[in-house]
Scaffold this motif. Structure first.
Motif, PDB file in Angstrom:
ATOM      1  N   LEU A  64       0.774  -1.425  -0.078  1.00  0.00           N
ATOM      2  CA  LEU A  64       0.059   0.027  -0.088  1.00  0.00           C
ATOM      3  C   LEU A  64       0.835   1.473  -0.005  1.00  0.00           C
ATOM      4  O   LEU A  64       0.431   2.300  -0.751  1.00  0.00           O
ATOM      5  CB  LEU A  64      -0.840   0.117   1.182  1.00  0.00           C
ATOM      6  N   PRO A  65       1.865   1.418   0.870  1.00  0.00           N
ATOM      7  CA  PRO A  65       2.656   2.570   0.870  1.00  0.00           C
ATOM      8  C   PRO A  65       3.116   3.069  -0.879  1.00  0.00           C
ATOM      9  O   PRO A  65       3.174   4.169  -1.063  1.00  0.00           O
ATOM     10  CB  PRO A  65       3.864   2.526   1.806  1.00  0.00           C
ATOM     11  N   PHE A  66       3.581   1.791  -1.555  1.00  0.00           N
ATOM     12  CA  PHE A  66       4.310   1.939  -2.985  1.00  0.00           C
ATOM     13  C   PHE A  66       2.930   2.520  -3.739  1.00  0.00           C
ATOM     14  O   PHE A  66       3.303   3.525  -4.835  1.00  0.00           O
ATOM     15  CB  PHE A  66       4.860   0.542  -3.220  1.00  0.00           C
ATOM     16  N   TYR A  67       1.792   1.942  -3.441  1.00  0.00           N
ATOM     17  CA  TYR A  67       0.582   2.518  -4.257  1.00  0.00           C
ATOM     18  C   TYR A  67       0.332   3.929  -4.106  1.00  0.00           C
ATOM     19  O   TYR A  67       0.328   4.690  -5.224  1.00  0.00           O
ATOM     20  CB  TYR A  67      -0.745   1.808  -3.836  1.00  0.00           C
ATOM     21  N   PHE A  96       4.945   4.095   7.768  1.00  0.00           N
ATOM     22  CA  PHE A  96       5.289   3.997   9.297  1.00  0.00           C
ATOM     23  C   PHE A  96       4.247   3.084  10.103  1.00  0.00           C
ATOM     24  O   PHE A  96       4.758   2.327  10.936  1.00  0.00           O
ATOM     25  CB  PHE A  96       5.261   5.374   9.966  1.00  0.00           C
ATOM     26  N   SER A  97       3.017   3.259   9.772  1.00  0.00           N
ATOM     27  CA  SER A  97       2.028   2.279  10.291  1.00  0.00           C
ATOM     28  C   SER A  97       2.234   0.823  10.014  1.00  0.00           C
ATOM     29  O   SER A  97       2.427   0.122  10.984  1.00  0.00           O
ATOM     30  CB  SER A  97       0.459   2.741  10.033  1.00  0.00           C
ATOM     31  N   PHE A  98       2.724   0.349   8.948  1.00  0.00           N
ATOM     32  CA  PHE A  98       2.882  -0.935   8.619  1.00  0.00           C
ATOM     33  C   PHE A  98       4.206  -1.269   9.397  1.00  0.00           C
ATOM     34  O   PHE A  98       4.263  -2.450   9.935  1.00  0.00           O
ATOM     35  CB  PHE A  98       3.471  -0.805   7.144  1.00  0.00           C
ATOM     36  N   GLN A 102       4.365  -4.057  12.168  1.00  0.00           N
ATOM     37  CA  GLN A 102       5.059  -5.415  12.136  1.00  0.00           C
ATOM     38  C   GLN A 102       6.028  -5.463  13.342  1.00  0.00           C
ATOM     39  O   GLN A 102       6.320  -6.636  13.574  1.00  0.00           O
ATOM     40  CB  GLN A 102       6.095  -5.165  10.931  1.00  0.00           C
ATOM     41  N   LEU A 103       6.316  -4.436  14.021  1.00  0.00           N
ATOM     42  CA  LEU A 103       7.283  -4.491  14.833  1.00  0.00           C
ATOM     43  C   LEU A 103       6.756  -4.593  16.314  1.00  0.00           C
ATOM     44  O   LEU A 103       7.540  -5.357  17.289  1.00  0.00           O
ATOM     45  CB  LEU A 103       8.141  -3.276  15.167  1.00  0.00           C
ATOM     46  N   LEU A 104       5.850  -4.425  16.645  1.00  0.00           N
ATOM     47  CA  LEU A 104       5.002  -4.562  17.861  1.00  0.00           C
ATOM     48  C   LEU A 104       4.016  -5.668  18.064  1.00  0.00           C
ATOM     49  O   LEU A 104       2.798  -5.744  17.101  1.00  0.00           O
ATOM     50  CB  LEU A 104       4.306  -3.151  18.057  1.00  0.00           C
ATOM     51  N   ALA A 105       4.063  -6.651  18.766  1.00  0.00           N
ATOM     52  CA  ALA A 105       3.135  -7.859  18.749  1.00  0.00           C
ATOM     53  C   ALA A 105       2.355  -7.506  19.903  1.00  0.00           C
ATOM     54  O   ALA A 105       2.479  -7.537  21.091  1.00  0.00           O
ATOM     55  CB  ALA A 105       3.766  -9.175  18.999  1.00  0.00           C
ATOM     56  N   TYR A 106       1.124  -7.136  19.710  1.00  0.00           N
ATOM     57  CA  TYR A 106       0.167  -6.770  20.483  1.00  0.00           C
ATOM     58  C   TYR A 106      -1.177  -7.204  20.340  1.00  0.00           C
ATOM     59  O   TYR A 106      -1.599  -7.477  19.233  1.00  0.00           O
ATOM     60  CB  TYR A 106       0.176  -5.223  21.062  1.00  0.00           C
ATOM     61  N   ASP A 107      -2.258  -7.198  21.198  1.00  0.00           N
ATOM     62  CA  ASP A 107      -3.553  -7.556  21.000  1.00  0.00           C
ATOM     63  C   ASP A 107      -4.426  -6.421  20.366  1.00  0.00           C
ATOM     64  O   ASP A 107      -3.864  -5.278  20.379  1.00  0.00           O
ATOM     65  CB  ASP A 107      -4.344  -8.068  22.117  1.00  0.00           C
ATOM     66  N   LYS A 108      -5.584  -6.554  19.955  1.00  0.00           N
ATOM     67  CA  LYS A 108      -6.185  -5.493  19.460  1.00  0.00           C
ATOM     68  C   LYS A 108      -6.683  -4.316  20.485  1.00  0.00           C
ATOM     69  O   LYS A 108      -6.460  -2.999  19.982  1.00  0.00           O
ATOM     70  CB  LYS A 108      -7.600  -5.957  18.949  1.00  0.00           C
ATOM     71  N   SER A 178      14.052   3.367   2.079  1.00  0.00           N
ATOM     72  CA  SER A 178      15.005   2.907   3.111  1.00  0.00           C
ATOM     73  C   SER A 178      14.478   1.880   4.142  1.00  0.00           C
ATOM     74  O   SER A 178      15.267   1.262   4.760  1.00  0.00           O
ATOM     75  CB  SER A 178      15.260   4.119   3.826  1.00  0.00           C
ATOM     76  N   LEU A 179      13.089   2.096   4.492  1.00  0.00           N
ATOM     77  CA  LEU A 179      12.609   1.498   5.571  1.00  0.00           C
ATOM     78  C   LEU A 179      11.802   0.058   5.370  1.00  0.00           C
ATOM     79  O   LEU A 179      11.740  -0.739   6.135  1.00  0.00           O
ATOM     80  CB  LEU A 179      11.557   2.449   6.388  1.00  0.00           C
ATOM     81  N   LEU A 180      11.259  -0.039   4.154  1.00  0.00           N
ATOM     82  CA  LEU A 180      10.488  -1.032   3.802  1.00  0.00           C
ATOM     83  C   LEU A 180      11.418  -2.316   3.192  1.00  0.00           C
ATOM     84  O   LEU A 180      12.373  -1.865   2.627  1.00  0.00           O
ATOM     85  CB  LEU A 180       9.227  -0.930   2.763  1.00  0.00           C
ATOM     86  N   PRO A 181      11.397  -3.609   3.766  1.00  0.00           N
ATOM     87  CA  PRO A 181      12.366  -4.204   3.281  1.00  0.00           C
ATOM     88  C   PRO A 181      11.986  -4.696   1.796  1.00  0.00           C
ATOM     89  O   PRO A 181      11.268  -4.534   1.199  1.00  0.00           O
ATOM     90  CB  PRO A 181      11.985  -5.623   4.304  1.00  0.00           C
ATOM     91  N   LYS A 182      13.419  -5.183   1.260  1.00  0.00           N
ATOM     92  CA  LYS A 182      13.412  -5.273  -0.143  1.00  0.00           C
ATOM     93  C   LYS A 182      12.150  -6.300  -0.473  1.00  0.00           C
ATOM     94  O   LYS A 182      11.746  -6.098  -1.641  1.00  0.00           O
ATOM     95  CB  LYS A 182      14.531  -5.970  -0.574  1.00  0.00           C
ATOM     96  N   LYS A 183      11.982  -7.188   0.145  1.00  0.00           N
ATOM     97  CA  LYS A 183      10.779  -8.095  -0.081  1.00  0.00           C
ATOM     98  C   LYS A 183       9.446  -7.626  -0.646  1.00  0.00           C
ATOM     99  O   LYS A 183       8.572  -8.130  -0.949  1.00  0.00           O
ATOM    100  CB  LYS A 183      10.602  -9.286   0.713  1.00  0.00           C
TER     101      LYS A 183
END
Length: 186
Positions: A64-67, A96-98, A102-108, A178-183
């Motif tokens: 979505l950010p690339f879109y 940033f939200s993505f 990805q970095l925070l594992a938390y419940d809803k 810079s921030l999003l992994p190549k994949k």
């Protein structure tokens, strides 16, 4: 050769082929000719075109950010500078939200709380710094060339100029790549 010989009976269904025999060919059998002209711009070149074609043939959608980044560039080229600024800012915020998700594992419930406390570009950058993510651009550059322009466009009806749209796009592009992994890149 007459068009009736193909059994359709209407000349409008046929195109004149440019081959040596100057035959009439039904449209559905005509090979489409595609011409693509790639001009110098910030993100698109022949390699990117090939990637897009490959991904499209696999029904793979861009992250979505690339879109929003691509939409920002398109709007800038079409001189729709307001949309370009907004799409650049949206690309960065969604990026940033993505990353935060990805970095925070938390419940809803915790997710809702964190999201409500970090709902601006600046606050999301602050949270990423706490999460030890190196932000590729200085805070002042984000503030002056993305946050403030975006806010003036939204809240004051400001009409940005080409230079401002270019700077916002450049910031968004550098941030995403810079921030999003190549994949995740297209």
């Amino acid at each position: 050769m007459r068009s009736e010989s193909y059994g359709h009976g209407k000349v409008g269904l046929f195109k004149k082929n440019q081959g040596p025999n100057q035959m009439f060919v039904p449209n559905e059998y005509e090979t489409p000719v595609v011409h693509i002209i790639i001009e110098d711009n910030l993100s698109f070149n022949e390699n990117r075109l090939q990637q897009v074609l490959d991904d499209t043939s696999k029904n793979k959608a861009p992250l979505l950010p690339f879109y929003f980044l691509f939409e920002s560039e398109r709007a800038k080229c079409e001189r729709n500078l307001r949309k370009s600024i907004l799409d650049s800012a949206t690309a960065v915020e969604v990026c940033f939200s993505f990353l935060i998700n990805q970095l925070l594992a938390y419940d809803k419930e915790i997710n809702k709380y964190v999201a409500s406390k970090h709902n601006s570009l600046r606050l999301k950058r602050d949270l990423l710094k706490v999460l030890k993510i190196d932000i590729p651009i200085k805070e002042k550059t984000y503030k002056d060339n993305l946050d403030d322009i975006r806010n003036k466009v939204i809240h004051a009806g400001y009409s940005p100029n080409n230079h401002e749209a270019y700077n916002a796009y450049k910031i968004a592009k550098e941030t995403l790549y810079s921030l999003l992994p190549k994949k995740y890149e297209m």
